[in-house]
Structure formats: structure tokens, C-alpha cells
Design a protein around this motif. Structure first.
Motif, PDB file in Angstrom:
ATOM      1  N   TRP A   1      16.586  -4.082  -7.081  1.00 19.79           N
ATOM      2  CA  TRP A   1      16.637  -4.788  -5.798  1.00 19.79           C
ATOM      3  C   TRP A   1      15.415  -4.457  -4.937  1.00 19.79           C
ATOM      4  CZ3 TRP A   1      18.974  -8.994  -5.564  1.00 19.79           C
ATOM      5  CH2 TRP A   1      20.238  -9.200  -6.085  1.00 19.79           C
ATOM      6  N   ALA A   2      14.941  -3.215  -5.018  1.00 14.68           N
ATOM      7  CA  ALA A   2      13.726  -2.855  -4.282  1.00 14.68           C
ATOM      8  C   ALA A   2      12.538  -3.659  -4.792  1.00 14.68           C
ATOM      9  CB  ALA A   2      13.460  -1.356  -4.414  1.00 14.68           C
ATOM     10  N   ALA A   3      12.463  -3.832  -6.117  1.00 19.39           N
ATOM     11  CA  ALA A   3      11.366  -4.619  -6.690  1.00 19.39           C
ATOM     12  C   ALA A   3      11.481  -6.084  -6.276  1.00 19.39           C
ATOM     13  CB  ALA A   3      11.382  -4.483  -8.212  1.00 19.39           C
TER      14      ALA A   3
ATOM     15  N   ASP B   1       4.569   1.890  -7.600  1.00 25.10           N
ATOM     16  CA  ASP B   1       5.027   0.568  -7.200  1.00 25.10           C
ATOM     17  C   ASP B   1       6.503   0.397  -7.581  1.00 25.10           C
ATOM     18  OD1 ASP B   1       5.468  -2.491  -7.748  1.00 25.10           O
ATOM     19  OD2 ASP B   1       3.649  -2.388  -6.535  1.00 25.10           O
ATOM     20  N   SER B   2       7.245  -0.289  -6.743  1.00 21.85           N
ATOM     21  CA  SER B   2       8.675  -0.466  -6.980  1.00 21.85           C
ATOM     22  C   SER B   2       8.954  -1.219  -8.276  1.00 21.85           C
ATOM     23  CB  SER B   2       9.324  -1.205  -5.805  1.00 21.85           C
ATOM     24  OG  SER B   2       8.721  -2.476  -5.619  1.00 21.85           O
ATOM     25  N   LEU B   3       8.058  -2.099  -8.677  1.00 23.36           N
ATOM     26  CA  LEU B   3       8.257  -2.838  -9.923  1.00 23.36           C
ATOM     27  C   LEU B   3       8.123  -1.917 -11.131  1.00 23.36           C
ATOM     28  CD1 LEU B   3       8.723  -5.419 -11.460  1.00 23.36           C
ATOM     29  CD2 LEU B   3       6.316  -6.017 -11.117  1.00 23.36           C
TER      30      LEU B   3
ATOM     31  N   HIS C   1       1.518  -8.830 -14.474  1.00 21.99           N
ATOM     32  CA  HIS C   1       1.327  -8.374 -13.092  1.00 21.99           C
ATOM     33  C   HIS C   1       0.002  -7.641 -12.913  1.00 21.99           C
ATOM     34  CE1 HIS C   1       5.474  -9.346 -11.836  1.00 21.99           C
ATOM     35  NE2 HIS C   1       5.821  -8.953 -13.049  1.00 21.99           N
TER      36      HIS C   1
ATOM     37  N   GLU D   1      12.813  -7.170  -3.535  1.00 20.66           N
ATOM     38  CA  GLU D   1      12.451  -7.241  -2.114  1.00 20.66           C
ATOM     39  C   GLU D   1      10.948  -7.160  -1.916  1.00 20.66           C
ATOM     40  OE1 GLU D   1      13.201  -4.438   1.766  1.00 20.66           O
ATOM     41  OE2 GLU D   1      14.962  -5.021   0.589  1.00 20.66           O
ATOM     42  N   ASP D   2      10.285  -6.306  -2.700  1.00 21.49           N
ATOM     43  CA  ASP D   2       8.841  -6.132  -2.551  1.00 21.49           C
ATOM     44  C   ASP D   2       8.045  -7.252  -3.218  1.00 21.49           C
ATOM     45  OD1 ASP D   2       9.331  -3.806  -1.194  1.00 21.49           O
ATOM     46  OD2 ASP D   2       8.845  -2.472  -2.868  1.00 21.49           O
ATOM     47  N   HIS D   3       8.626  -7.871  -4.244  1.00 21.91           N
ATOM     48  CA  HIS D   3       7.919  -8.917  -4.997  1.00 21.91           C
ATOM     49  C   HIS D   3       8.812 -10.150  -5.118  1.00 21.91           C
ATOM     50  CE1 HIS D   3       4.898  -5.921  -6.325  1.00 21.91           C
ATOM     51  NE2 HIS D   3       5.931  -5.108  -6.456  1.00 21.91           N
ATOM     52  N   PRO D   4       9.217 -10.753  -4.004  1.00 23.11           N
ATOM     53  CA  PRO D   4      10.211 -11.842  -4.058  1.00 23.11           C
ATOM     54  C   PRO D   4       9.748 -13.074  -4.809  1.00 23.11           C
ATOM     55  CG  PRO D   4       9.210 -11.696  -1.877  1.00 23.11           C
ATOM     56  CD  PRO D   4       8.757 -10.485  -2.630  1.00 23.11           C
TER      57      PRO D   4
END
Length: 206
Positions: free
Chosen positions: A146-148, A34-36, A27, A150-153
Motif C-alpha cells: 500500500w505504501a508503494a 524506495d517503497s517499491l 522502473h 501511495e508513492d507510485h499511484p
């Protein structure tokens, strides 16, 4: 500090993250907010809490082996997160087979937990308390995953979050089973504001 002195520094600190960025393999450079990155860190914390339950809980050998396998899976999740899903260089991906194994474990250990209603307080035995704590951390890790997603589908595998959902269920079942011989601490709705009883030396004073 001189450059010569820095060349002799140990490799476990590089100062590379001192600007609020970190490199997450495929990445590239990401903000530490960052969410990831957060999801990766939450999985690390979940793994650590599992290790505490294994070390301090006095758990049966078969459950320790199950949790040891879970720890390896959590490393699989972290490895999955570091490589975008559109890359063919990943060493491992979380797949349905990972989740199926957890479901089999839930079904097996659920037989040792007679009441799975959830209407109990965390705690009881040391093992149950530690497993309950690990369950809550796994739940937080699931939300972070799940946030990651959603942010990085396009680049984050949603199976990682599904695995964590099942893991929290397994930890719940194991925590209930750890209290099977001693009994759970039952939830009593509104007990703290009910009329006081003065005939017990064990009444709490708040």
C-alpha cells in the motif's frame, strides 16, 4: 582486485547495488530505500515464510498444494511490481481472479476452523505457529504494498496489495484449522497481572 580477476567473478554478484541503488526492470534505477523496492522485498520474505510452513509444518497434501499455488502467485506479484502499470510488456498482472481463488480457499478451509474470532494466541501445533508467523509477514508485506501504491499511484497495481490482504486471511484460517484437533491457546486478558495462583506446578514465573 585487477580487472582481469573481476571478469572471472561469478554472475550472482555484480557490485551494481553497492551505491544504494537497484534496477527494478521497467522502473529503472531506484533507491534501495524506495517503497517499491521495499514492497518487492517484503513479498519475497512472505514467500520464504510460506516455504518454511510447507517444509516443516507437516501439512496435509491439499494445503501444501494450495500454498504452492500461493508461492507462484507471490512471484506473479513481484513480476507485476517490476513493470509499470502503464506498460504493455508485463508477463503477468495480479487480477481479480487471483483474489477470487484465495476467497474460495478461505471459504473451503474455514470449515475446518470452528472459531474464527481471533481471540487466541499464535501457536499450538508447529504448523499453526509457522502459518501464524507467515500471516504476520504477509500483513507487513501488504502494508509495504500500500505504501508503494501511495508513492507510485500511476505505476503500481493496487490489486497486489488486495491479494496480500486476502492471503493473510487465508493463512489465519489455515493456522486455526491446524489447531482443530489439539485446541487453541486462548487469550486471557490481563492474566499476567491477575492475583497469583500457587496451587499449580505449571504456573509461569516471570
Amino acid at each position: 582486485m585487477t580487472d582481469d580477476m573481476r571478469t572471472n567473478e561469478p554472475e550472482y554478484y555484480t557490485r551494481g547495488g553497492d551505491n544504494g541503488q537497484t534496477r527494478l526492470s521497467g522502473h529503472g534505477d531506484l533507491s534501495k530505500l524506495d517503497s517499491l523496492v521495499a514492497a518487492y522485498a517484503e513479498c519475497d520474505e512472505a514467500n520464504s515464510t510460506v516455504s518454511v510452513a510447507m517444509a516443516m509444518g507437516g501439512l496435509p497434501a491439499d494445503i501444501v498444494r494450495t500454498l504452492s499455488s500461493v508461492q507462484n502467485d507471490l512471484f506473479d506479484i513481484q513480476a507485476d511490481l517490476t513493470v509499470p502499470t502503464d506498460s504493455d510488456t508485463a508477463k503477468v498482472r495480479i487480477v481479480q481472479g487471483h483474489i477470487d481463488r484465495l476467497e474460495r480457499a478461505i471459504d473451503h478451509y474455514g470449515q475446518d476452523a470452528p472459531d474464527l474470532s481471533g481471540m487466541v494466541l499464535p501457536g499450538g501445533t508447529v504448523a499453526s505457529a509457522l502459518l501464524s508467523q507467515s500471516r504476520t509477514v504477509a500483513r507487513r508485506a501488504e502494508r509495504a504494498l500500500w505504501a508503494a501504491v501511495e508513492d507510485h499511484p500511476q505505476t503500481v497495481n493496487p490489486m497486489t496489495a488486495r491479494y496480500m490482504n486476502r492471503l493473510s486471511s487465508l493463512l489465519f484460517v489455515l493456522a486455526r484449522g491446524a489447531n482443530a484437533e489439539h485446541g487453541d491457546v486462548t487469550w486471557a486478558p490481563g492474566v499476567s497481572v491477575a492475583p497469583a495462583h500457587t496451587d499449580s506446578e505449571t504456573d509461569a514465573v516471570l
